[in-house]
Scaffold this motif. Structure first.
Motif, PDB file in Angstrom:
ATOM      1  N   MET A 190      20.095  -3.966   9.250  1.00  0.00           N
ATOM      2  CA  MET A 190      19.953  -5.102   8.352  1.00  0.00           C
ATOM      3  C   MET A 190      18.506  -5.141   7.857  1.00  0.00           C
ATOM      4  N   VAL A 191      18.318  -4.981   6.570  1.00  0.00           N
ATOM      5  CA  VAL A 191      16.984  -5.036   5.972  1.00  0.00           C
ATOM      6  C   VAL A 191      16.884  -6.334   5.181  1.00  0.00           C
ATOM      7  N   LYS A 192      15.914  -7.178   5.546  1.00  0.00           N
ATOM      8  CA  LYS A 192      15.762  -8.475   4.887  1.00  0.00           C
ATOM      9  C   LYS A 192      14.386  -8.591   4.251  1.00  0.00           C
ATOM     10  N   THR A 193      14.362  -9.202   3.083  1.00  0.00           N
ATOM     11  CA  THR A 193      13.084  -9.460   2.423  1.00  0.00           C
ATOM     12  C   THR A 193      12.352 -10.568   3.182  1.00  0.00           C
ATOM     13  N   LEU A 194      11.086 -10.328   3.497  1.00  0.00           N
ATOM     14  CA  LEU A 194      10.289 -11.287   4.263  1.00  0.00           C
ATOM     15  C   LEU A 194       9.665 -12.349   3.374  1.00  0.00           C
ATOM     16  N   VAL A 195       9.462 -12.007   2.122  1.00  0.00           N
ATOM     17  CA  VAL A 195       8.871 -12.924   1.145  1.00  0.00           C
ATOM     18  C   VAL A 195       9.664 -12.802  -0.150  1.00  0.00           C
ATOM     19  N   GLU A 196       9.435 -13.707  -1.058  1.00  0.00           N
ATOM     20  CA  GLU A 196      10.071 -13.589  -2.372  1.00  0.00           C
ATOM     21  C   GLU A 196       9.449 -12.422  -3.134  1.00  0.00           C
ATOM     22  N   LEU A 197      10.285 -11.572  -3.702  1.00  0.00           N
ATOM     23  CA  LEU A 197       9.806 -10.424  -4.465  1.00  0.00           C
ATOM     24  C   LEU A 197       9.962 -10.686  -5.953  1.00  0.00           C
ATOM     25  N   LYS A 198       8.976 -10.249  -6.711  1.00  0.00           N
ATOM     26  CA  LYS A 198       9.035 -10.370  -8.166  1.00  0.00           C
ATOM     27  C   LYS A 198       9.648  -9.102  -8.757  1.00  0.00           C
ATOM     28  N   GLU A 199      10.104  -9.194  -9.980  1.00  0.00           N
ATOM     29  CA  GLU A 199      10.615  -8.018 -10.676  1.00  0.00           C
ATOM     30  C   GLU A 199       9.524  -6.945 -10.719  1.00  0.00           C
ATOM     31  N   GLY A 200       9.866  -5.728 -10.338  1.00  0.00           N
ATOM     32  CA  GLY A 200       8.915  -4.627 -10.326  1.00  0.00           C
ATOM     33  C   GLY A 200       8.261  -4.383  -8.984  1.00  0.00           C
ATOM     34  N   ASP A 201       8.376  -5.335  -8.031  1.00  0.00           N
ATOM     35  CA  ASP A 201       7.816  -5.130  -6.691  1.00  0.00           C
ATOM     36  C   ASP A 201       8.594  -4.038  -5.967  1.00  0.00           C
ATOM     37  N   GLU A 202       7.873  -3.185  -5.235  1.00  0.00           N
ATOM     38  CA  GLU A 202       8.542  -2.170  -4.428  1.00  0.00           C
ATOM     39  C   GLU A 202       8.983  -2.768  -3.098  1.00  0.00           C
ATOM     40  N   LEU A 203      10.197  -2.430  -2.655  1.00  0.00           N
ATOM     41  CA  LEU A 203      10.695  -2.851  -1.351  1.00  0.00           C
ATOM     42  C   LEU A 203      10.201  -1.866  -0.304  1.00  0.00           C
ATOM     43  N   CYS A 204       9.481  -2.357   0.705  1.00  0.00           N
ATOM     44  CA  CYS A 204       8.895  -1.490   1.727  1.00  0.00           C
ATOM     45  C   CYS A 204       9.174  -2.039   3.120  1.00  0.00           C
ATOM     46  N   ILE A 205       9.356  -1.122   4.065  1.00  0.00           N
ATOM     47  CA  ILE A 205       9.422  -1.458   5.480  1.00  0.00           C
ATOM     48  C   ILE A 205       8.258  -0.755   6.168  1.00  0.00           C
ATOM     49  N   ASN A 206       8.068  -0.988   7.459  1.00  0.00           N
ATOM     50  CA  ASN A 206       7.006  -0.268   8.165  1.00  0.00           C
ATOM     51  C   ASN A 206       7.609   0.762   9.106  1.00  0.00           C
ATOM     52  N   TYR A 207       7.023   1.959   9.112  1.00  0.00           N
ATOM     53  CA  TYR A 207       7.474   3.030  10.001  1.00  0.00           C
ATOM     54  C   TYR A 207       6.730   3.009  11.330  1.00  0.00           C
ATOM     55  N   CYS A 208       5.602   2.316  11.397  1.00  0.00           N
ATOM     56  CA  CYS A 208       4.850   2.206  12.649  1.00  0.00           C
ATOM     57  C   CYS A 208       4.252   0.807  12.727  1.00  0.00           C
ATOM     58  N   ASP A 209       3.764   0.435  13.894  1.00  0.00           N
ATOM     59  CA  ASP A 209       3.259  -0.917  14.125  1.00  0.00           C
ATOM     60  C   ASP A 209       1.963  -1.141  13.344  1.00  0.00           C
ATOM     61  N   PRO A 210       1.926  -2.125  12.426  1.00  0.00           N
ATOM     62  CA  PRO A 210       0.711  -2.380  11.645  1.00  0.00           C
ATOM     63  C   PRO A 210      -0.478  -2.835  12.476  1.00  0.00           C
ATOM     64  N   ILE A 211      -0.243  -3.249  13.719  1.00  0.00           N
ATOM     65  CA  ILE A 211      -1.348  -3.726  14.554  1.00  0.00           C
ATOM     66  C   ILE A 211      -2.213  -2.569  15.039  1.00  0.00           C
ATOM     67  N   VAL A 212      -1.676  -1.344  15.012  1.00  0.00           N
ATOM     68  CA  VAL A 212      -2.426  -0.169  15.464  1.00  0.00           C
ATOM     69  C   VAL A 212      -3.615   0.054  14.529  1.00  0.00           C
ATOM     70  N   PRO A 213      -4.807   0.353  15.056  1.00  0.00           N
ATOM     71  CA  PRO A 213      -5.981   0.581  14.203  1.00  0.00           C
ATOM     72  C   PRO A 213      -5.742   1.683  13.171  1.00  0.00           C
ATOM     73  N   LEU A 214      -6.454   1.592  12.056  1.00  0.00           N
ATOM     74  CA  LEU A 214      -6.215   2.434  10.889  1.00  0.00           C
ATOM     75  C   LEU A 214      -6.191   3.925  11.212  1.00  0.00           C
ATOM     76  N   LYS A 215      -7.208   4.430  11.899  1.00  0.00           N
ATOM     77  CA  LYS A 215      -7.291   5.871  12.146  1.00  0.00           C
ATOM     78  C   LYS A 215      -6.104   6.359  12.971  1.00  0.00           C
ATOM     79  N   ARG A 216      -5.759   5.628  14.020  1.00  0.00           N
ATOM     80  CA  ARG A 216      -4.624   6.017  14.860  1.00  0.00           C
ATOM     81  C   ARG A 216      -3.303   5.857  14.114  1.00  0.00           C
ATOM     82  N   ARG A 217      -3.220   4.830  13.286  1.00  0.00           N
ATOM     83  CA  ARG A 217      -1.993   4.587  12.519  1.00  0.00           C
ATOM     84  C   ARG A 217      -1.746   5.722  11.528  1.00  0.00           C
ATOM     85  N   ARG A 218      -2.794   6.116  10.834  1.00  0.00           N
ATOM     86  CA  ARG A 218      -2.655   7.194   9.851  1.00  0.00           C
ATOM     87  C   ARG A 218      -2.282   8.511  10.517  1.00  0.00           C
TER      88      ARG A 218
END
Length: 464
Positions: A206-234
């Motif tokens: 089940m994929v749900k929109t977390l916020v209201e999206l405007k026309e032209g907005d890309e629908l995205c999910i996360n493949y890894c935890d956003p809390i992980v620091p940038l270098k390790r996340r990348r």
């Protein structure tokens, strides 16, 4: 055109992306079906519906899988894949071999989802030496069982699975297995600040929109935890998914630059996590952050900017090792019913989460629900603490209702009912409570009425 709500368009960097064709309300739901799934070693999980059930039935032939009912067992045999691999799967197979066997059999059967899986990227040239050795080993085993599949093709299947499989979770985000969802992989790209959330209803994604999206907005999910620091996340994204993330959280300006630099500075500090937490508790900075965020729930980015411009936040606040210690302490103290001390750690964790995670993020709602229960048991809150408590409780309710996860039951008491009505949300998601009272209907019904249940079963052909 994929649906009335979004379409896939070619993208030079991402191959393709799903963009909204019109305004999409928060809470709109899209359903994706699996090609195959496999449960983990948890014996109480049903192989067919992936739900927990007591008195599970075991398959009498292979004795390797369990079902919650005779109906699920029959459906798994007649409509699922079990009859194709029942005698082929060995009892000592780990989860990755089980999934490879089922994938190979499902691809042999064919169908729209199998066709879409064939289109997915394998990026075999970017496999690590460890993955290469493991995949070759697995390919030899499955080739001996299914000789019509070459070892080379089985390695390719595993590479595609590595880049595209999903962890299947229950209503509290505990892992119960893994699955391959080709259309979700094909449609939804990654962002470290996603506008869609993933949960599971049995084997269905089940994929749900977390916020209201405007026309032209890309629908995205996360493949890894956003809390992980940038270098390790990348690095994690490059190792498993074979791409370098360039989302706004990684490269954008404004708040994202403030957040990125603040976390980078914090993680470069050689800090004693225990001493850092004590300093944070003495400063009451967590409570101050929550109060500032609660003043502007409709614009979480603006509220975060206000936090950094109006409060003197110590650099150690965003240190990931400090967060890890606080998360562990909060959980263990809650387990031992040390409510007040657990709440102190939990408040810091929630403030950290709300500064980093997107609005209505599932983990925020689940942590807020645990924290609300902890604070209720601790008791004695009044004044500022009451405002914070009420905001946490309502934030939890709103996020979990939006995502269809486990909403905690009414814990009891008139004070708690009042708290649910009292304070603004801290999670950047505001629902119209007046609407509920005016029409005498529950928030659940309001959310359901504005959800679009879109069932994707056919592969999408992109323009060349």
């Amino acid at each position: 055109m994929v649906s009335a709500l979004y379409q896939l368009i070619p993208d030079e960097r991402k191959r393709s992306k799903a963009v909204a064709t019109r305004k999409i309300p928060a809470g709109t739901e899209f359903v994706f079906h699996p090609l195959v799934t496999v449960v983990n070693a948890e014996e109480s999980v049903c192989e067919n519906c992936l739900l927990f059930g007591e008195g599970s039935l075991r398959c009498s032939r292979c004795k390797q899988v369990r079902y919650c009912s005779a109906e699920c067992q029959a459906e798994s045999w007649t409509k699922g894949m079990h009859k194709h691999w029942c005698k082929k799967q060995r009892p000592d197979f780990p989860s990755d071999l089980k999934l490879l066997l089922r994938l190979a059999l499902a691809l042999k059967q064919g169908g729209p989802l199998a066709e879409t899986f064939d289109e997915l990227i394998a990026a075999q040239d970017m496999l690590s030496p460890i993955h290469q050795v493991q995949f070759e080993h697995n390919a030899k085993i499955i080739h001996a069982i299914l000789p019509h599949w070459s070892e080379a093709d089985l390695i390719t299947i595993q590479a595609k699975n590595l880049r595209n499989s999903f962890t299947v979770t229950d209503g509290r985000l505990f892992d119960i297995g893994s699955g391959v969802y080709p259309l979700a992989s094909r449609h939804l790209n990654h962002s470290c600040y996603p506008n869609c959330g993933v949960s599971f209803r049995g084997p269905q994604m089940m994929v749900k929109t977390l916020v209201e999206l405007k026309e032209g907005d890309e629908l995205c999910i996360n493949y890894c935890d956003p809390i992980v620091p940038l270098k390790r996340r990348r690095k994690a994204l490059e190792d498993q998914y074979a791409f370098k993330c360039t989302c706004e959280a990684c490269t954008g300006g404004g708040w994202f630059e403030t957040s990125r630099q603040g976390r980078k500075t914090a993680d470069e500090i050689d800090v004693n996590a225990e001493e850092a937490l004590n300093a944070i508790f003495r400063s009451s900075i967590s409570e101050q952050i929550l109060l500032v965020l609660g003043t502007d729930p409709d614009n979480i980015i603006q509220a975060r900017q206000k936090v950094f411009t109006t409060l003197n936040i110590p650099p150690i606040f965003l240190n990931i090792s400090v967060l890890s210690l606080a998360t562990s302490r909060s959980s263990s103290l809650r387990t031992s019913a040390n409510w007040s001390e657990s709440a102190s750690y939990g408040l810091y964790v929630l403030a950290y989460y709300l500064l980093i995670y997107p609005p209505a993020y599932a983990l925020v709602g689940l942590h807020a629900s645990d924290l609300a229960i902890t604070m209720w048991n601790a008791g004695g809150w009044e004044g500022m603490e009451y405002i914070i408590y009420a905001g946490i409780l309502r934030s939890s309710d709103q996020v979990l209702l939006l995502l269809g996860l486990c909403v905690p039951p009414n814990i009891g008491g008139r004070e708690l009912s009042a708290a649910r009505q009292f304070a603004p949300s801290f999670c950047g998601l505001t629902l119209n409570d007046n609407l509920y009272h005016k029409h005498h209907i529950s928030p659940e019904l309001v959310l359901d009425s504005r959800s679009a249940y879109l069932d994707f079963t056919e592969p999408i052909k992109l323009p060349m």
